[in-house]
Design a protein around this motif. Sequence first.
Motif, PDB file in Angstrom:
ATOM      1  N   ASP A 824       0.812  -1.220   0.000  1.00 24.42           N
ATOM      2  CA  ASP A 824       0.000   0.000   0.000  1.00 24.42           C
ATOM      3  C   ASP A 824       0.846   1.271   0.000  1.00 24.42           C
ATOM      4  O   ASP A 824       0.318   2.366   0.106  1.00 24.42           O
ATOM      5  CB  ASP A 824      -0.975  -0.001   1.195  1.00 24.42           C
ATOM      6  CG  ASP A 824      -0.250   0.104   2.525  1.00 24.42           C
ATOM      7  OD1 ASP A 824       1.002   0.035   2.523  1.00 24.42           O
ATOM      8  OD2 ASP A 824      -0.915   0.253   3.563  1.00 24.42           O
ATOM      9  N   THR A 826       3.179   2.278   2.222  1.00 26.91           N
ATOM     10  CA  THR A 826       3.786   2.709   3.482  1.00 26.91           C
ATOM     11  C   THR A 826       5.145   2.040   3.638  1.00 26.91           C
ATOM     12  O   THR A 826       5.399   0.978   3.093  1.00 26.91           O
ATOM     13  CB  THR A 826       2.917   2.335   4.702  1.00 26.91           C
ATOM     14  OG1 THR A 826       2.666   0.940   4.663  1.00 26.91           O
ATOM     15  CG2 THR A 826       1.626   3.092   4.718  1.00 26.91           C
ATOM     16  N   MET A 828       7.628   0.332   6.294  1.00 26.43           N
ATOM     17  CA  MET A 828       7.642  -0.243   7.639  1.00 26.43           C
ATOM     18  C   MET A 828       8.978  -0.908   7.907  1.00 26.43           C
ATOM     19  O   MET A 828       9.682  -1.307   6.983  1.00 26.43           O
ATOM     20  CB  MET A 828       6.549  -1.308   7.753  1.00 26.43           C
ATOM     21  CG  MET A 828       5.151  -0.757   7.867  1.00 26.43           C
ATOM     22  SD  MET A 828       4.013  -2.104   8.137  1.00 26.43           S
ATOM     23  CE  MET A 828       2.461  -1.218   8.152  1.00 26.43           C
ATOM     24  N   ARG A 831       9.432  -4.908  12.340  1.00 24.59           N
ATOM     25  CA  ARG A 831       8.456  -5.146  13.413  1.00 24.59           C
ATOM     26  C   ARG A 831       7.079  -4.654  13.024  1.00 24.59           C
ATOM     27  O   ARG A 831       6.144  -4.760  13.784  1.00 24.59           O
ATOM     28  CB  ARG A 831       8.887  -4.435  14.699  1.00 24.59           C
ATOM     29  CG  ARG A 831      10.246  -4.851  15.221  1.00 24.59           C
ATOM     30  CD  ARG A 831      10.740  -3.849  16.236  1.00 24.59           C
ATOM     31  NE  ARG A 831      10.809  -2.490  15.658  1.00 24.59           N
ATOM     32  CZ  ARG A 831      11.020  -1.395  16.366  1.00 24.59           C
ATOM     33  NH1 ARG A 831      11.134  -1.449  17.655  1.00 24.59           N
ATOM     34  NH2 ARG A 831      11.094  -0.218  15.754  1.00 24.59           N
ATOM     35  N   GLY A 832       6.974  -4.025  11.848  1.00 24.54           N
ATOM     36  CA  GLY A 832       5.692  -3.512  11.417  1.00 24.54           C
ATOM     37  C   GLY A 832       5.443  -2.090  11.865  1.00 24.54           C
ATOM     38  O   GLY A 832       4.334  -1.576  11.747  1.00 24.54           O
ATOM     39  N   ILE A 833       6.480  -1.440  12.410  1.00 22.27           N
ATOM     40  CA  ILE A 833       6.340  -0.043  12.817  1.00 22.27           C
ATOM     41  C   ILE A 833       6.403   0.842  11.566  1.00 22.27           C
ATOM     42  O   ILE A 833       7.283   0.670  10.728  1.00 22.27           O
ATOM     43  CB  ILE A 833       7.482   0.358  13.778  1.00 22.27           C
ATOM     44  CG1 ILE A 833       7.517  -0.567  14.983  1.00 22.27           C
ATOM     45  CG2 ILE A 833       7.381   1.823  14.178  1.00 22.27           C
ATOM     46  CD1 ILE A 833       6.460  -0.335  16.001  1.00 22.27           C
ATOM     47  N   VAL A 834       5.457   1.772  11.454  1.00 14.49           N
ATOM     48  CA  VAL A 834       5.415   2.634  10.285  1.00 14.49           C
ATOM     49  C   VAL A 834       6.550   3.653  10.358  1.00 14.49           C
ATOM     50  O   VAL A 834       6.736   4.318  11.375  1.00 14.49           O
ATOM     51  CB  VAL A 834       4.062   3.367  10.198  1.00 14.49           C
ATOM     52  CG1 VAL A 834       4.080   4.393   9.071  1.00 14.49           C
ATOM     53  CG2 VAL A 834       2.953   2.364   9.975  1.00 14.49           C
ATOM     54  N   THR A 837       4.305   7.155   6.066  1.00 10.15           N
ATOM     55  CA  THR A 837       2.986   6.689   5.606  1.00 10.15           C
ATOM     56  C   THR A 837       2.939   6.606   4.094  1.00 10.15           C
ATOM     57  O   THR A 837       2.068   5.948   3.534  1.00 10.15           O
ATOM     58  CB  THR A 837       1.851   7.578   6.133  1.00 10.15           C
ATOM     59  OG1 THR A 837       2.250   8.932   5.989  1.00 10.15           O
ATOM     60  CG2 THR A 837       1.569   7.283   7.589  1.00 10.15           C
ATOM     61  N   LYS A 838       3.868   7.283   3.416  1.00  8.13           N
ATOM     62  CA  LYS A 838       3.974   7.116   1.976  1.00  8.13           C
ATOM     63  C   LYS A 838       5.454   7.198   1.620  1.00  8.13           C
ATOM     64  O   LYS A 838       6.141   8.109   2.067  1.00  8.13           O
ATOM     65  CB  LYS A 838       3.194   8.228   1.274  1.00  8.13           C
ATOM     66  CG  LYS A 838       2.857   7.908  -0.156  1.00  8.13           C
ATOM     67  CD  LYS A 838       1.868   8.918  -0.687  1.00  8.13           C
ATOM     68  CE  LYS A 838       1.317   8.483  -2.021  1.00  8.13           C
ATOM     69  NZ  LYS A 838       0.553   9.561  -2.644  1.00  8.13           N
ATOM     70  N   GLY A 840       8.878   8.084   0.517  1.00  4.73           N
ATOM     71  CA  GLY A 840       9.456   9.324   0.008  1.00  4.73           C
ATOM     72  C   GLY A 840       8.512  10.503   0.060  1.00  4.73           C
ATOM     73  O   GLY A 840       8.760  11.528  -0.555  1.00  4.73           O
ATOM     74  N   GLU A 841       7.389  10.344   0.753  1.00  4.75           N
ATOM     75  CA  GLU A 841       6.327  11.347   0.919  1.00  4.75           C
ATOM     76  C   GLU A 841       5.525  11.584  -0.352  1.00  4.75           C
ATOM     77  O   GLU A 841       4.405  12.067  -0.301  1.00  4.75           O
ATOM     78  CB  GLU A 841       6.891  12.688   1.451  1.00  4.75           C
ATOM     79  CG  GLU A 841       7.620  12.483   2.787  1.00  4.75           C
ATOM     80  CD  GLU A 841       7.930  13.761   3.516  1.00  4.75           C
ATOM     81  OE1 GLU A 841       7.947  14.830   2.893  1.00  4.75           O
ATOM     82  OE2 GLU A 841       8.130  13.688   4.747  1.00  4.75           O
TER      83      GLU A 841
END
Lengths: 872, 77
Positions: A824, A826, A828, A831-834, A837-838, A840-841
């Motif tokens: 999608d 994002t 990560m 550990r699945g920590i973001v 959110t996109k 390279g922004e």
Amino acid sequence: MKGILKKISQINFGLLSPEDIRKMSVTKIVTPDTYDEDGYPIEAGLMDPRLGVIDPGLRCRSCGSKGGDCQGHFGHINLARPVIHVGFADTIHKILRSTCTKCGRVLLTESEIIDYKDKLESKLQNQESITTIIKEIYTVARRDKCPHCDEEKEEIKIDKPISIVEGNYKLTSSEVRERLERIQEQDYLFVGVNPEVAKPEWMVLTVLPVPPVTVRPSITLETGERSEDDLTHKLVDILRINQRLKENMEAGAPQLIVEDLWELLQYHVTTYFDNEASGVPPARHRSGRPLKTLAQRLKGKEGRFRSNLSGKRVNFSARTVISPDPNISINEVGVPKMIATEVTVPVYVTKWNIEQMKEHIQTGPKEHPGANYVIRPDQRKIRVYDETKEAIIEKLEPGYIVERHLKDGDIVLFNRQPSLHRMSMMAHEVKVLPYKTFRLNLCVCPPYNADFDGDEMNMHVFQTEESRAEAKSLMRVQEHILSPRFGGPIIGGIHDHISGAYLLTRLGSDFKEEDVLQMLKKSNIPFPERQKGDSWTGKEIFSLLLPESLNMVYKAEICRKCDECLRQECKNDAYVVIESGQLKTGAIDERAYGAFSGKILDSIVKDYGTDKAREFLDSATKLAISGIMKRGFTTSTADEEIPREAKDRIEELLSKSESRVEQLIDAFHNDELESLPGRSLRETLEMKIMQVLGEARDKSGEIAESYFGMDNHAVIMALTGARGSMLNLTQIAACVGQQSVRGGRIERGYSNRTLPHFQVGELGAKASGFVHSSYKKGLDPLEFFFHAMGGREGLVDTAIRTAQSGYMQRRLVNALQDLSVQPDGTVMDNRGIVIQTKYGEDGVDPAKSDYGKVADIDRLIDEMRIKSKVGK
Amino acid sequence: MKNDILKHKLVPDHTILSKTEMNKVLKQLNIHQEQLPKIKSDDPVVKDIGAKPGDILKITRKSHTAGKFVTYRLVLE
Ligand SMILES: [Mg+2]
Ligand SMILES: [Zn+2]
Ligand SMILES: [Zn+2]
Ligand SMILES: [Zn+2]
């Protein structure tokens, strides 16, 4: 290879107690001899069969498993007298210094004890390091009187590496051990000993573990002579002295002799652990070579850690010198036959390929497309010999695996160190070739940063279908033409590809049909249907490579940035227009298909895909090479020759500038110089001189340039971007210019002058490193010296920069290696920590972008404009 | 005199999400709130806008690549 997966939650480091050592030992070792006259190992000797077996035919007397499965068992030596362990000498010294000789308590007052106990316990609770507190205790506890029993404390020193001296008396190891034994368990923590896993007195050895024979195997030389491992030699020494010491003690020998032997035992045990301990002469082999003992096995670049654990040698890989081959595709790599018969691909035998595999085995291990090994369904590996191949073919059936030789079309991984970016490891198709070097297409030199001055590269052969499939879709060279670094091509034409294409496509370059057909044949370009007779232009030939729907406009590398661009009418032919795949105007040069800046190549990859791009690049480079061969291309210093008149003009210009510098200096000395805002007078002078001399060099270059024409090969190379620059040429022809160290004119050397040839305080051009001569004319000794200063700075800077950026890269990679872009978009970590959110922004993959941007609007509009014009 | 840090040009825009907005964001990113980047509750901006631990902040900032970029942070204890 199946293992049990377990997560390590904790590692505890402790000391082996004498009881531990005896418990894990299978036998006591007493005899210094290894084998008897018949060559059998002696019981209770260093090769005692209970210590494990190496020979796969024998069974271990201790565990019953066969050689190879038995990892060996420890033995032990009871030392006649205790001996200090070198690795702990420092710690022993620190502990003795901070504890009382009489009562054994740590030399801290009651209140300090409570204080430190609190601090240590809270650190331990939080699993933090206690080293800083222990260090502090070692300094605080250096008292000359015991706070507990008032015993006076004498200074304890360490005489490197292992002698502990109190006042003037050297403590014996037994005395050291007794003192360490006196320390109470409640005080262990304050001297840095964890009471759960160690006792201080265990740092003085009374029993020595003997490593299993698997750790120190003996080798049999061709002569049949047996040669023992260095560790075994050392253990023999220890046993021999230990035995003599024991005998002498039992016989009641004089104290002096016992002490000498004891000292000797200490020496042997010390060098057994570390043969490079400072202050101890290294133990040597009979040949004079220092022995490689325990510490030497682990330490340094060739040690177990750096050479066997952090970096390993791998199977199915090869390394050799590289050399160029313009006739193979960018996707290919030429593999020497010798390597192809050594590294193999495992092939599962099926009923469809069994005949082919039989053929490979029939060819044998020595001839080329043969096979080296066959793996039976029960995992037994059988080597193919010419004598046994018939029998193997008999038995071959589906389910077997044949390790056949590498052959044309196999996918391999090709790599050149330092592997700084992903293009440093790419998948190539094998092409088996004669001779002994790896061959690679010149277009892949930029991503590997390879040249052929002796560079070597590595090749790895994939061993599973999954890895092959993955490599073929993700790692193939053609998938890496665009670099994720700047969104343009990193694989592309270099050197002669560029000058060749320019010579082919520049204005007035016409060819006879015979030549054209010859060039097209050589470049694998299909002959055009319509024959044009003898009036081919180079542009028409090049157009045969371009996709029919390609439309583009750009300015070529040769563009001289005229004040007003004449576009199609540019007299340098630098305005490139491609309409429907026809090169209308403009010459082909670096901006067309060069590595790092090729616009046409960029466009073809992005709009027509990587297959087309590979075809284009393979053909275009071959066409350029055949084009350059039709004409011939060479360079010599004759290319940097300028007429007498030019030389006179340059000379006049330089002498004018030099006298201008003199004027500035005079003005400075007479206080007539006006300082620039924010600068001192001296700085102002320096800046003005730099400016005058800089301009002088530039102008001299311009004069030289004005005599250079486009028929000059060196100039063609510089302007098309093939190799070299105009600065290089004008430095050769006109004037080298100011040499600099630390960004300014040269000032260092003697006091207030650069060399003794000048006046003290002299500021003139020549005295501060202005090189008036050209390279071609030659530098005078003073100029040469200043030039060497500037040159050396450049070398030092690059050396330092690579070291610094290498370390920075390592840290960045370590920090970022687990991050991944999710489906999608994002980012990560594992550990699945973001993280983002996109990506390279803006969610743009730089490798697929237009030089970092989502789209180059100007380019798109230009293309559409041509398209619509052609449409009409 | 104390300056309003929220007006400083280097401080991006922070807003506290409502419960429904929080759920929408977490659902859209398909994550648990612990997976979000964090911000400490003693961060000057957090104190200034009065966010509580457990809140999610929507941060709108300038971006070199995208012009404007929206991200989220979970306020920690
Ligand atoms: Mg090289
Ligand atoms: Zn065994
Ligand atoms: Zn005491
Ligand atoms: Zn022009």
